[in-house]
Scaffold this motif. Structure first.
Motif, mmCIF file in Angstrom:
data_model
loop_
_atom_site.group_PDB
_atom_site.id
_atom_site.type_symbol
_atom_site.label_atom_id
_atom_site.label_comp_id
_atom_site.label_asym_id
_atom_site.label_seq_id
_atom_site.Cartn_x
_atom_site.Cartn_y
_atom_site.Cartn_z
ATOM 1 N N THR A 4 0.842 -1.190 0.000
ATOM 2 C CA THR A 4 0.000 0.000 0.000
ATOM 3 C C THR A 4 0.877 1.239 0.000
ATOM 4 O O THR A 4 1.771 1.377 0.828
ATOM 5 C CB THR A 4 -0.927 0.010 1.235
ATOM 6 N N ARG A 17 -2.442 5.028 1.289
ATOM 7 C CA ARG A 17 -3.603 4.885 0.431
ATOM 8 C C ARG A 17 -4.669 4.003 1.091
ATOM 9 O O ARG A 17 -4.356 3.103 1.863
ATOM 10 C CB ARG A 17 -3.202 4.221 -0.890
ATOM 11 N N PHE A 18 -5.906 4.268 0.744
ATOM 12 C CA PHE A 18 -6.993 3.386 1.148
ATOM 13 C C PHE A 18 -6.964 2.127 0.294
ATOM 14 O O PHE A 18 -6.508 2.137 -0.845
ATOM 15 C CB PHE A 18 -8.343 4.086 0.986
ATOM 16 N N ASP A 22 -10.717 -1.184 3.784
ATOM 17 C CA ASP A 22 -10.938 -0.076 4.715
ATOM 18 C C ASP A 22 -12.402 0.313 4.883
ATOM 19 O O ASP A 22 -12.704 1.278 5.587
ATOM 20 C CB ASP A 22 -10.140 1.155 4.269
ATOM 21 N N ASN A 25 -13.383 0.495 8.505
ATOM 22 C CA ASN A 25 -12.790 1.654 9.177
ATOM 23 C C ASN A 25 -13.602 2.917 8.906
ATOM 24 O O ASN A 25 -13.869 3.716 9.807
ATOM 25 C CB ASN A 25 -11.347 1.869 8.712
ATOM 26 N N LEU A 26 -13.987 3.107 7.644
ATOM 27 C CA LEU A 26 -14.756 4.293 7.282
ATOM 28 C C LEU A 26 -16.145 4.267 7.910
ATOM 29 O O LEU A 26 -16.659 5.298 8.365
ATOM 30 C CB LEU A 26 -14.871 4.410 5.758
ATOM 31 N N LEU A 55 -15.776 4.630 -0.684
ATOM 32 C CA LEU A 55 -14.511 3.895 -0.766
ATOM 33 C C LEU A 55 -13.984 3.837 -2.205
ATOM 34 O O LEU A 55 -12.785 4.062 -2.426
ATOM 35 C CB LEU A 55 -14.656 2.499 -0.163
ATOM 36 N N PHE A 58 -12.356 7.120 -2.839
ATOM 37 C CA PHE A 58 -11.090 7.250 -2.117
ATOM 38 C C PHE A 58 -9.972 6.476 -2.812
ATOM 39 O O PHE A 58 -8.823 6.907 -2.827
ATOM 40 C CB PHE A 58 -11.247 6.754 -0.682
ATOM 41 N N THR A 59 -10.291 5.317 -3.384
ATOM 42 C CA THR A 59 -9.238 4.490 -3.980
ATOM 43 C C THR A 59 -8.917 4.865 -5.427
ATOM 44 O O THR A 59 -7.825 4.576 -5.910
ATOM 45 C CB THR A 59 -9.627 2.998 -3.921
ATOM 46 N N ALA A 72 -5.465 7.351 4.356
ATOM 47 C CA ALA A 72 -5.801 6.819 5.674
ATOM 48 C C ALA A 72 -4.733 7.251 6.660
ATOM 49 O O ALA A 72 -3.533 7.127 6.389
ATOM 50 C CB ALA A 72 -5.886 5.288 5.616
ATOM 51 N N TRP A 84 -8.864 10.032 8.310
ATOM 52 C CA TRP A 84 -8.280 10.291 6.999
ATOM 53 C C TRP A 84 -7.998 11.776 6.781
ATOM 54 O O TRP A 84 -8.551 12.646 7.451
ATOM 55 C CB TRP A 84 -9.143 9.749 5.866
#
Length: 199
Positions: A4, A17-18, A22, A25-26, A55, A58-59, A72, A84
């Motif tokens: 990552t 990075r996400f 994750d 987590n979010l 997500l 984010f990615t 993250a 984040w």
């Protein structure tokens, strides 16, 4: 951290990075009414919205903007997910004008983590990434976030009122009751020339 990508490390934080792992987590982060107080009035982001919309957003930055996007925040000492930071172009494709954002779990509040991450991102942006201006916004009553922006060297630029249509552009949380706040939002900013003069 495996493969990552890590954007930067500070004394206490790793910004990475996400990944597809994750989502939990979010969801945990956005399920805390206090975390969401100035974002959705305390309403949690639905899990399906995180998995379907947030997500993936984010990615996707990893492919298109290797040095920008959502990161993250991991506590170095424990490996705990703290929340984040975002550092992304205001206009897609223009990395000179950047919006800074952050959302941290309550366990990280009041300990300087937000300031540490924000300062590191601002420094990286101006010294290595060719950024010309960094902005950040929050609700006027969110004094803790405003202090972080000030400690990162930013100054109040303007006050503005979000209209109902503005909520359609919000992409970092989602609720079924998005109503305008009964108050103003505030924007803080910092120009490269002012950052350089302060160093």
């Amino acid at each position: 951290m495996g493969r990552t990508k890590v954007l930067l490390e500070t004394e206490r934080l790793v910004l990475r990075r996400f990944t597809g792992d994750d989502g939990g987590n979010l969801y945990d982060l956005d399920s805390d009414p206090e975390v969401m107080r100035y974002l959705s009035g305390g309403t949690p982001t639905p899990r399906e919205a995180i998995e379907r919309d947030i997500l993936p957003l984010f990615t996707r930055y990893d492919e298109h903007f290797p040095d920008f996007g959502f990161w993250a925040a991991i506590e170095r000492a424990s490996g705990m997910f703290l929340g984040w930071f975002s550092f992304r172009p205001l206009v897609e494709g223009d990395s000179r004008q950047i919006a800074l954002g952050f959302r941290l779990r309550q366990v990280a509040w009041g300990q300087g983590y937000a300031t540490e991450g924000a300062q590191a991102l601002v420094h990286l942006g101006f010294t290595e990434l060719g950024v010309e201006r960094v902005t950040a916004t929050t609700y006027e009553e969110n004094l803790a976030s405003r202090r972080v922006m000030e400690k990162a060297g930013m100054t109040l630029t303007r006050r503005f009122r979000m209209a109902s249509a503005d909520f359609d552009d919000v992409d970092t949380h989602q609720t079924s009751t998005q109503e305008p706040w009964d108050g103003d939002d505030v924007e803080y900013s910092l120009q490269r020339v002012d950052f350089s003069a302060s160093q």
